[in-house]
Design a protein around this motif. Sequence first.
Motif, PDB file in Angstrom:
ATOM      1  N   GLY A   1       6.483  14.803  -4.266  1.00  0.00           N
ATOM      2  CA  GLY A   1       6.457  15.574  -3.024  1.00  0.00           C
ATOM      3  C   GLY A   1       7.406  15.000  -1.993  1.00  0.00           C
ATOM      4  O   GLY A   1       8.153  15.727  -1.350  1.00  0.00           O
ATOM      5  N   ILE A   2       7.377  13.702  -1.887  1.00  0.00           N
ATOM      6  CA  ILE A   2       8.254  13.045  -0.916  1.00  0.00           C
ATOM      7  C   ILE A   2       9.708  13.291  -1.286  1.00  0.00           C
ATOM      8  O   ILE A   2      10.537  13.615  -0.443  1.00  0.00           O
ATOM      9  N   TYR A   3       9.960  13.161  -2.544  1.00  0.00           N
ATOM     10  CA  TYR A   3      11.334  13.321  -3.019  1.00  0.00           C
ATOM     11  C   TYR A   3      11.883  14.692  -2.672  1.00  0.00           C
ATOM     12  O   TYR A   3      13.018  14.840  -2.214  1.00  0.00           O
ATOM     13  N   SER A   4      11.048  15.684  -2.873  1.00  0.00           N
ATOM     14  CA  SER A   4      11.527  17.049  -2.685  1.00  0.00           C
ATOM     15  C   SER A   4      11.441  17.529  -1.243  1.00  0.00           C
ATOM     16  O   SER A   4      11.811  18.649  -0.941  1.00  0.00           O
ATOM     17  N   CYS A   5      10.951  16.673  -0.380  1.00  0.00           N
ATOM     18  CA  CYS A   5      10.852  17.057   1.041  1.00  0.00           C
ATOM     19  C   CYS A   5      12.249  17.207   1.621  1.00  0.00           C
ATOM     20  O   CYS A   5      13.018  16.251   1.697  1.00  0.00           O
TER      21      CYS A   5
ATOM     22  N   GLN B   1       0.822  -1.211   0.000  1.00  0.00           N
ATOM     23  CA  GLN B   1       0.000   0.000   0.000  1.00  0.00           C
ATOM     24  C   GLN B   1       0.849   1.252   0.000  1.00  0.00           C
ATOM     25  O   GLN B   1       0.441   2.287  -0.516  1.00  0.00           O
ATOM     26  N   GLY B   2       2.024   1.121   0.599  1.00  0.00           N
ATOM     27  CA  GLY B   2       2.964   2.236   0.554  1.00  0.00           C
ATOM     28  C   GLY B   2       3.281   2.598  -0.890  1.00  0.00           C
ATOM     29  O   GLY B   2       3.266   3.768  -1.265  1.00  0.00           O
ATOM     30  N   ASP B   3       3.536   1.584  -1.695  1.00  0.00           N
ATOM     31  CA  ASP B   3       3.828   1.812  -3.116  1.00  0.00           C
ATOM     32  C   ASP B   3       2.685   2.541  -3.794  1.00  0.00           C
ATOM     33  O   ASP B   3       2.889   3.432  -4.612  1.00  0.00           O
ATOM     34  N   ASP B   4       1.503   2.107  -3.433  1.00  0.00           N
ATOM     35  CA  ASP B   4       0.302   2.644  -4.047  1.00  0.00           C
ATOM     36  C   ASP B   4       0.213   4.155  -3.816  1.00  0.00           C
ATOM     37  O   ASP B   4       0.020   4.933  -4.746  1.00  0.00           O
ATOM     38  N   ILE B   5       0.372   4.548  -2.554  1.00  0.00           N
ATOM     39  CA  ILE B   5       0.333   5.971  -2.225  1.00  0.00           C
ATOM     40  C   ILE B   5       1.499   6.697  -2.893  1.00  0.00           C
ATOM     41  O   ILE B   5       1.347   7.763  -3.467  1.00  0.00           O
ATOM     42  N   LEU B   6       2.642   6.050  -2.828  1.00  0.00           N
ATOM     43  CA  LEU B   6       3.855   6.661  -3.353  1.00  0.00           C
ATOM     44  C   LEU B   6       3.745   6.999  -4.833  1.00  0.00           C
ATOM     45  O   LEU B   6       4.250   8.031  -5.283  1.00  0.00           O
TER      46      LEU B   6
ATOM     47  N   ASP C   1       1.522   8.234  -6.366  1.00  0.00           N
ATOM     48  CA  ASP C   1       0.899   9.532  -6.574  1.00  0.00           C
ATOM     49  C   ASP C   1       1.676  10.696  -5.987  1.00  0.00           C
ATOM     50  O   ASP C   1       1.659  11.791  -6.527  1.00  0.00           O
ATOM     51  N   ILE C   2       2.321  10.465  -4.860  1.00  0.00           N
ATOM     52  CA  ILE C   2       2.939  11.603  -4.186  1.00  0.00           C
ATOM     53  C   ILE C   2       4.459  11.543  -4.153  1.00  0.00           C
ATOM     54  O   ILE C   2       5.095  12.290  -3.421  1.00  0.00           O
ATOM     55  N   ALA C   3       5.018  10.670  -4.976  1.00  0.00           N
ATOM     56  CA  ALA C   3       6.469  10.466  -4.956  1.00  0.00           C
ATOM     57  C   ALA C   3       7.248  11.765  -5.090  1.00  0.00           C
ATOM     58  O   ALA C   3       8.225  11.984  -4.386  1.00  0.00           O
TER      59      ALA C   3
ATOM     60  N   LYS D   1      17.207  11.309   3.321  1.00  0.00           N
ATOM     61  CA  LYS D   1      17.077  10.259   2.307  1.00  0.00           C
ATOM     62  C   LYS D   1      15.709   9.608   2.377  1.00  0.00           C
ATOM     63  O   LYS D   1      15.119   9.516   3.414  1.00  0.00           O
TER      64      LYS D   1
END
Lengths: 108, 108
Positions: free
Chosen positions: A99-103, A88-93, A95-97, A108
């Motif tokens: 945003g997470i990346y640029s956080c 499920q983490g992948d699933d959410i990711l 879509d929002i990868a 890391k």
Amino acid sequence: MKQKVDQFELKAKLFRGFGDVTRLSILESISEEEKTVTKISEELDQSQSNVSNHLSCLSECGLVKSRKDGKNRFYSIGDKRVVKLLKQGDDILSDIAEGIYSCVNYKK
Amino acid sequence: MKQKVDQFELKAKLFRGFGDVTRLSILESISEEEKTVTKISEELDQSQSNVSNHLSCLSECGLVKSRKDGKNRFYSIGDKRVVKLLKQGDDILSDIAEGIYSCVNYKK
DNA sequence: TCAATATATCATCAATTAATGATATGTTAT
DNA sequence: ATAACATATCATTAATTGATGATATATTGA
């Protein structure tokens, strides 16, 4: 309310189990088939002690289980729902990868 | 394999969003209804700046969204699946809570 | 405009935690 | 028994990260 906070403390602790690259990689690595410490450390290119440390931590929490076979100890996921959660983490990711990346608050 | 590691890095980062009591409490707190920073800080008995810091982090990642209304800014969960994931955390926790609790590698 | 309220930003400090390296324990085969 | 292999343990170090306090920005109403 106090009880809720305690509950959240445990829950946060649970998620922290997945919140470190090495630990997460270990979990992903053994999610399909059981593996030994040595095998995992080779795959992840991490020291034996580091992997072993993480595994003992994950075992203690019940996220992974293990069986001994001679010199070896084989580790695997302790609960099917853990695998499900990771998926499920992948699933959410997906879509929002970005945003997470640029956080920037986390490295890391 | 390198790509997988990058993927796992993002995923670990995602889970770390849930891996801190304050952040998790914030998410749980706004999972039912949108709330302002002040409201949340009061509820959690945390400083305004601390809550605001976490919220900006969570916003950036896309885990929460917000809308402005005058002096206020209302925060809510950015994606239904986040709530679902948190619920699943409870599910797993109900079985392994004791293990998590007694895990000494992590403080709270 | 100025005070009051709400939120954001950011540097600093304190606490947490991941990784390392050394060593200890346990198992198998010679 | 001992050498080789596999894993565990643990203190220390280095890096990360949460919280604080001070200050800045924005909005509203008097």
